[in-house]
Design a protein around this motif. Structure first.
Motif, PDB file in Angstrom:
ATOM      1  N   TYR A 106      13.372  27.850  35.906  1.00  0.00           N
ATOM      2  CA  TYR A 106      12.242  28.546  35.314  1.00  0.00           C
ATOM      3  C   TYR A 106      11.147  27.520  35.025  1.00  0.00           C
ATOM      4  O   TYR A 106      11.429  26.356  34.749  1.00  0.00           O
ATOM      5  N   PHE A 146      12.686  24.423  33.300  1.00  0.00           N
ATOM      6  CA  PHE A 146      13.980  24.676  32.676  1.00  0.00           C
ATOM      7  C   PHE A 146      14.999  25.039  33.745  1.00  0.00           C
ATOM      8  O   PHE A 146      14.778  25.944  34.545  1.00  0.00           O
ATOM      9  N   PHE A 157      20.495  27.560  29.050  1.00  0.00           N
ATOM     10  CA  PHE A 157      19.352  26.757  29.465  1.00  0.00           C
ATOM     11  C   PHE A 157      19.561  25.281  29.180  1.00  0.00           C
ATOM     12  O   PHE A 157      20.236  24.905  28.219  1.00  0.00           O
ATOM     13  N   GLY A 158      18.901  24.472  29.997  1.00  0.00           N
ATOM     14  CA  GLY A 158      18.752  23.064  29.667  1.00  0.00           C
ATOM     15  C   GLY A 158      17.625  22.895  28.654  1.00  0.00           C
ATOM     16  O   GLY A 158      16.977  23.861  28.253  1.00  0.00           O
ATOM     17  N   LYS A 163      17.273  23.114  22.962  1.00  0.00           N
ATOM     18  CA  LYS A 163      17.480  24.029  24.082  1.00  0.00           C
ATOM     19  C   LYS A 163      17.051  25.445  23.737  1.00  0.00           C
ATOM     20  O   LYS A 163      17.025  25.841  22.574  1.00  0.00           O
ATOM     21  N   VAL A 164      16.757  26.208  24.777  1.00  0.00           N
ATOM     22  CA  VAL A 164      16.592  27.651  24.615  1.00  0.00           C
ATOM     23  C   VAL A 164      17.990  28.233  24.401  1.00  0.00           C
ATOM     24  O   VAL A 164      18.891  28.019  25.214  1.00  0.00           O
ATOM     25  N   GLU A 165      18.159  28.972  23.281  1.00  0.00           N
ATOM     26  CA  GLU A 165      19.490  29.470  22.911  1.00  0.00           C
ATOM     27  C   GLU A 165      19.521  30.993  22.929  1.00  0.00           C
ATOM     28  O   GLU A 165      18.614  31.653  22.430  1.00  0.00           O
TER      29      GLU A 165
END
Lengths: 113, 113
Positions: free
Chosen positions: A36, A89, A103-104, B42-44
């Protein structure tokens, strides 16, 4: 559990330079992999994806190949442009663990003229 | 091109106050999600929602959080009594099929003072 490890940033490149952003993953099952991109002030946009081993996702000159043997999905572009400046991402979804995305941390890329 | 929208773009609130973050998913999508990203992390995943009920939730999604689809278009995340550590960017997402790519909104930045 499932996780994504992404190359730390920020990354600064000159226009027309080669880009690699590394991404490796850990998954319980057989995941689908995604990149992304988030441009300033915007949401996360799907850049490319691959759903099985050896698949290559590509879009806008970016490519990433699903490597099961190395559990990697590195993002590459042969010649970056100023307009590629954004945060990238890496993410996975794994049917074994439900339909959430993992996600990273994101890699910030700045391309200078 | 259809897109996910979120309002407000930035919300500032006092600790202990209730906040409601709003999302309008893509109109023919059936699966809805909330994620958050604390600055530098991070995106969680928080929660997924399908057929008017929660289908999965993470450990972060405790009793202080709730989601609702009050009508045919909106999808909301409510935090009952905000804490300082709730300060983050909150992303809404939707997908048409369960394991397909998710389409993200631009995010709401929540600042708890």
């Amino acid at each position: 559990g499932d996780s994504v490890t992404q190359m730390e940033g920020p990354v600064t490149l000159s226009e027309e330079a080669f880009l690699t952003i590394n991404c490796t993953y850990t998954a319980t099952g057989y995941p689908s992999l995604f990149w992304y991109v988030q441009y300033p002030g915007e949401g996360l946009q799907l850049l490319l994806k691959a759903t099985k081993a050896d698949d290559k996702g590509s879009n806008k000159g970016f490519e990433a190949t699903y490597r099961k043997e190395t559990t990697s999905f590195h993002l590459e572009k042969g010649s970056v442009q100023v307009s590629d400046s954004a945060v990238y991402f890496c993410a996975l979804s794994d049917r074994e663990t439900g339909n959430q995305f993992y996600f990273g941390t994101g890699t910030s890329l700045t391309v200078i003229p | 091109e259809p897109e996910v929208t979120q309002t407000p773009s930035h919300q500032v609130t006092q600790m202990g106050q209730e906040v409601i973050l709003r999302c309008v998913p893509i109109s023919n999508h059936l699966y809805f999600y909330w994620y958050r990203q604390i600055l530098g992390q991070k995106v969680e995943f928080l929660v997924s929602f399908y057929n008017n009920e929660i289908s999965e939730k993470s450990e972060i999604f405790d009793d202080q959080f709730s989601v609702e689809r009050p009508d045919g278009s909106n999808f909301t995340l409510k935090i009952r009594s905000t804490k300082l550590e709730d300060s983050a960017m909150y992303f809404c997402a939707s997908s048409g099929l369960r394991y397909n790519e998710q389409f993200f909104g631009p995010g709401t930045r929540l600042t708890v003072l």
